[in-house]
Each structure stands twice: as structure tokens, then as C-alpha cells.
Design a protein around this motif. Structure first.
Motif, PDB file in Angstrom:
ATOM      1  N   MET A  65     -15.285  22.942  17.056  1.00 54.27           N
ATOM      2  CA  MET A  65     -14.974  22.164  18.240  1.00 54.27           C
ATOM      3  C   MET A  65     -13.587  22.583  18.737  1.00 54.27           C
ATOM      4  N   ASN A  66     -13.485  22.928  20.005  1.00 55.74           N
ATOM      5  CA  ASN A  66     -12.195  23.266  20.601  1.00 55.74           C
ATOM      6  C   ASN A  66     -11.463  22.003  20.997  1.00 55.74           C
ATOM      7  N   GLN A  67     -10.150  22.050  20.850  1.00 60.28           N
ATOM      8  CA  GLN A  67      -9.352  20.892  21.257  1.00 60.28           C
ATOM      9  C   GLN A  67      -9.220  20.880  22.767  1.00 60.28           C
ATOM     10  N   GLU A  68      -9.393  19.716  23.333  1.00 58.94           N
ATOM     11  CA  GLU A  68      -9.168  19.514  24.762  1.00 58.94           C
ATOM     12  C   GLU A  68      -8.050  18.490  24.915  1.00 58.94           C
ATOM     13  N   THR A  69      -7.117  18.776  25.809  1.00 60.52           N
ATOM     14  CA  THR A  69      -5.996  17.890  26.041  1.00 60.52           C
ATOM     15  C   THR A  69      -5.967  17.456  27.494  1.00 60.52           C
ATOM     16  N   ARG A  70      -5.765  16.179  27.690  1.00 60.68           N
ATOM     17  CA  ARG A  70      -5.516  15.622  29.025  1.00 60.68           C
ATOM     18  C   ARG A  70      -4.135  14.987  28.975  1.00 60.68           C
ATOM     19  N   GLU A  71      -3.369  15.165  30.038  1.00 54.08           N
ATOM     20  CA  GLU A  71      -2.034  14.570  30.060  1.00 54.08           C
ATOM     21  C   GLU A  71      -1.696  14.098  31.462  1.00 54.08           C
ATOM     22  N   HIS A  72      -0.822  13.098  31.505  1.00 54.66           N
ATOM     23  CA  HIS A  72      -0.372  12.552  32.787  1.00 54.66           C
ATOM     24  C   HIS A  72       1.006  11.920  32.611  1.00 54.66           C
ATOM     25  N   PHE A  73       1.858  12.099  33.622  1.00 51.10           N
ATOM     26  CA  PHE A  73       3.185  11.506  33.623  1.00 51.10           C
ATOM     27  C   PHE A  73       3.158  10.225  34.442  1.00 51.10           C
ATOM     28  N   TYR A  74       3.827   9.189  33.933  1.00 56.03           N
ATOM     29  CA  TYR A  74       3.893   7.900  34.617  1.00 56.03           C
ATOM     30  C   TYR A  74       5.346   7.482  34.802  1.00 56.03           C
ATOM     31  N   ARG A  75       5.656   7.002  35.976  1.00 48.55           N
ATOM     32  CA  ARG A  75       6.995   6.496  36.274  1.00 48.55           C
ATOM     33  C   ARG A  75       7.185   5.110  35.660  1.00 48.55           C
ATOM     34  N   ARG A  76       8.409   4.668  35.598  1.00 50.25           N
ATOM     35  CA  ARG A  76       8.747   3.359  35.027  1.00 50.25           C
ATOM     36  C   ARG A  76       8.450   2.261  36.043  1.00 50.25           C
ATOM     37  N   ARG A  77       7.186   1.824  36.060  1.00 55.56           N
ATOM     38  CA  ARG A  77       6.760   0.693  36.889  1.00 55.56           C
ATOM     39  C   ARG A  77       5.509   0.080  36.259  1.00 55.56           C
ATOM     40  N   ARG A  78       5.302  -1.196  36.546  1.00 51.27           N
ATOM     41  CA  ARG A  78       4.208  -1.928  35.888  1.00 51.27           C
ATOM     42  C   ARG A  78       2.837  -1.326  36.153  1.00 51.27           C
ATOM     43  N   GLN A  79       2.613  -0.783  37.330  1.00 54.44           N
ATOM     44  CA  GLN A  79       1.306  -0.202  37.655  1.00 54.44           C
ATOM     45  C   GLN A  79       0.955   0.990  36.758  1.00 54.44           C
ATOM     46  N   SER A  80       1.943   1.543  36.100  1.00 54.77           N
ATOM     47  CA  SER A  80       1.691   2.689  35.230  1.00 54.77           C
ATOM     48  C   SER A  80       0.799   2.329  34.051  1.00 54.77           C
ATOM     49  N   VAL A  81       0.885   1.100  33.577  1.00 50.68           N
ATOM     50  CA  VAL A  81       0.033   0.683  32.450  1.00 50.68           C
ATOM     51  C   VAL A  81      -1.431   0.708  32.874  1.00 50.68           C
ATOM     52  N   THR A  82      -1.725   0.159  34.041  1.00 44.55           N
ATOM     53  CA  THR A  82      -3.099   0.192  34.564  1.00 44.55           C
ATOM     54  C   THR A  82      -3.546   1.632  34.785  1.00 44.55           C
ATOM     55  N   GLY A  83      -2.668   2.444  35.339  1.00 42.76           N
ATOM     56  CA  GLY A  83      -3.000   3.851  35.567  1.00 42.76           C
ATOM     57  C   GLY A  83      -3.313   4.580  34.273  1.00 42.76           C
ATOM     58  N   ALA A  84      -2.524   4.340  33.231  1.00 40.27           N
ATOM     59  CA  ALA A  84      -2.754   4.988  31.936  1.00 40.27           C
ATOM     60  C   ALA A  84      -4.089   4.564  31.335  1.00 40.27           C
ATOM     61  N   ARG A  85      -4.409   3.277  31.456  1.00 43.51           N
ATOM     62  CA  ARG A  85      -5.686   2.779  30.926  1.00 43.51           C
ATOM     63  C   ARG A  85      -6.858   3.411  31.688  1.00 43.51           C
ATOM     64  N   GLU A  86      -6.781   3.487  33.011  1.00 45.51           N
ATOM     65  CA  GLU A  86      -7.865   4.075  33.810  1.00 45.51           C
ATOM     66  C   GLU A  86      -8.008   5.569  33.544  1.00 45.51           C
ATOM     67  N   PHE A  87      -6.881   6.262  33.424  1.00 41.87           N
ATOM     68  CA  PHE A  87      -6.891   7.687  33.084  1.00 41.87           C
ATOM     69  C   PHE A  87      -7.600   7.901  31.744  1.00 41.87           C
ATOM     70  N   THR A  88      -7.290   7.050  30.774  1.00 42.61           N
ATOM     71  CA  THR A  88      -7.901   7.137  29.451  1.00 42.61           C
ATOM     72  C   THR A  88      -9.395   6.875  29.524  1.00 42.61           C
ATOM     73  N   ARG A  89      -9.789   5.831  30.228  1.00 46.40           N
ATOM     74  CA  ARG A  89     -11.229   5.511  30.346  1.00 46.40           C
ATOM     75  C   ARG A  89     -12.004   6.679  30.964  1.00 46.40           C
ATOM     76  N   ALA A  90     -11.434   7.318  31.983  1.00 48.39           N
ATOM     77  CA  ALA A  90     -12.103   8.459  32.619  1.00 48.39           C
ATOM     78  C   ALA A  90     -12.254   9.618  31.638  1.00 48.39           C
ATOM     79  N   ALA A  91     -11.206   9.916  30.861  1.00 51.14           N
ATOM     80  CA  ALA A  91     -11.290  10.999  29.881  1.00 51.14           C
ATOM     81  C   ALA A  91     -12.320  10.675  28.803  1.00 51.14           C
ATOM     82  N   LEU A  92     -12.317   9.443  28.311  1.00 47.92           N
ATOM     83  CA  LEU A  92     -13.281   9.050  27.281  1.00 47.92           C
ATOM     84  C   LEU A  92     -14.709   9.177  27.789  1.00 47.92           C
ATOM     85  N   ALA A  93     -14.942   8.773  29.029  1.00 44.71           N
ATOM     86  CA  ALA A  93     -16.282   8.896  29.621  1.00 44.71           C
ATOM     87  C   ALA A  93     -16.688  10.369  29.706  1.00 44.71           C
ATOM     88  N   ASP A  94     -15.772  11.233  30.113  1.00 43.79           N
ATOM     89  CA  ASP A  94     -16.064  12.669  30.174  1.00 43.79           C
ATOM     90  C   ASP A  94     -16.424  13.232  28.811  1.00 43.79           C
TER      91      ASP A  94
END
Length: 148
Positions: free
Chosen positions: A1-30
Motif C-alpha cells: 500500500m502506498n502512503q497518501e498524504t493530504r494537507e491543509h493550512f488553517y489560519r487562527r480563527r474559529r472557522q478553521s476547526v469546522t474546515g479541518a473537520r470537513e477536510f478530514t471527512r472528505a479525505a476519509l470518504a475518498d
């Protein structure tokens, strides 16, 4: 199995937590990771992102989220949150004012820890997904010979 990496940078604001969770859910679904395991992973990402924002990200900075699947040729999912703040996250007593999020991370993941980076730190957690039982279309684990 090859390693696959997804990454994203988030600024210091509350919406970043929601963004990180949604980014994660999309990667997990993929990657076909779903059910309770996906919920546990998304909750741990939420906790680590929240901790980074509250305790690890200096004003004007942000945090980097890495999702690594297939680490070391195995069905391992590793979550890493990199921030440039000092200090070392730690679990505290459940009746303490903070640190309870790391209790969740410790309970839901197979392993977790803190590593160094310059500047700052990396807080990580991981799951061995190969040990997960097959799931039926109803979402319930299939019985194994030991459980029938």
C-alpha cells in the motif's frame, strides 16, 4: 500500500476547526473509511485543531493539518497537527479546566503523542485500520467465527 498524504493550512480563527473537520471527512470518504471509525477520527481532528487554536497558534499564525494513510505500507491512518506555539499538550484530570479533549484523543485513537518541530510542536494520533472488522451494509460489524 502506498502512503497518501493530504494537507491543509488553517489560519487562527474559529472557522478553521469546522474546515479541518470537513477536510478530514472528505479525505476519509475518498479512502473508503466510514462509520464509527470515521466519526472517531473526525472528533479527534476537531479536538486537536481546537487545542492548536486555543493553546498553540500565536496571533497572526496558523496550523497545518496532515492526514497520512497507508503509513509504513500498512492500513494505518495518522493525523498530525503542526503549530508554532511553545508548550507541551498533556492530559489532565477529567475534572480539570482543560486537557479533556486529549482524554478523548487517547481513548479513541490507537496511539497519540507530541513531537518537536522548529518552531513549535506536532501533536499526532493514529489508527490501525487493518484490524477493523468488515462492515455489513447495515453498518454493523459482520460476525466472526469467535462471535457466532
Amino acid at each position: 500500500m502506498n502512503q497518501e498524504t493530504r494537507e491543509h493550512f488553517y489560519r487562527r480563527r474559529r472557522q478553521s476547526v469546522t474546515g479541518a473537520r470537513e477536510f478530514t471527512r472528505a479525505a476519509l470518504a475518498d479512502w473508503g473509511i466510514k462509520g464509527d471509525r470515521a466519526d472517531d477520527i473526525a472528533l479527534c481532528v476537531t479536538e486537536l485543531a481546537t487545542n492548536a487554536l486555543l493553546h498553540g497558534v500565536p496571533p497572526g499564525r496558523g496550523f497545518q493539518l496532515f492526514l497520512r494513510y497507508g503509513a509504513e505500507g500498512e492500513a494505518v491512518l495518522r493525523v498530525e497537527v503542526h503549530d508554532s506555539g511553545d508548550g507541551c499538550p498533556r492530559v489532565v484530570c477529567p475534572d480539570g479546566e482543560s486537557g479533556r479533549g486529549l482524554l478523548l484523543v487517547a481513548a479513541l485513537s490507537d496511539a497519540w503523542g507530541v513531537g518537536e518541530r522548529d518552531p513549535g510542536k506536532v501533536v499526532w494520533c493514529q489508527w490501525e485500520l487493518g484490524a477493523e472488522p468488515p462492515v455489513t451494509t447495515s453498518g454493523r460489524p459482520m460476525p466472526t467465527s469467535a462471535s457466532t
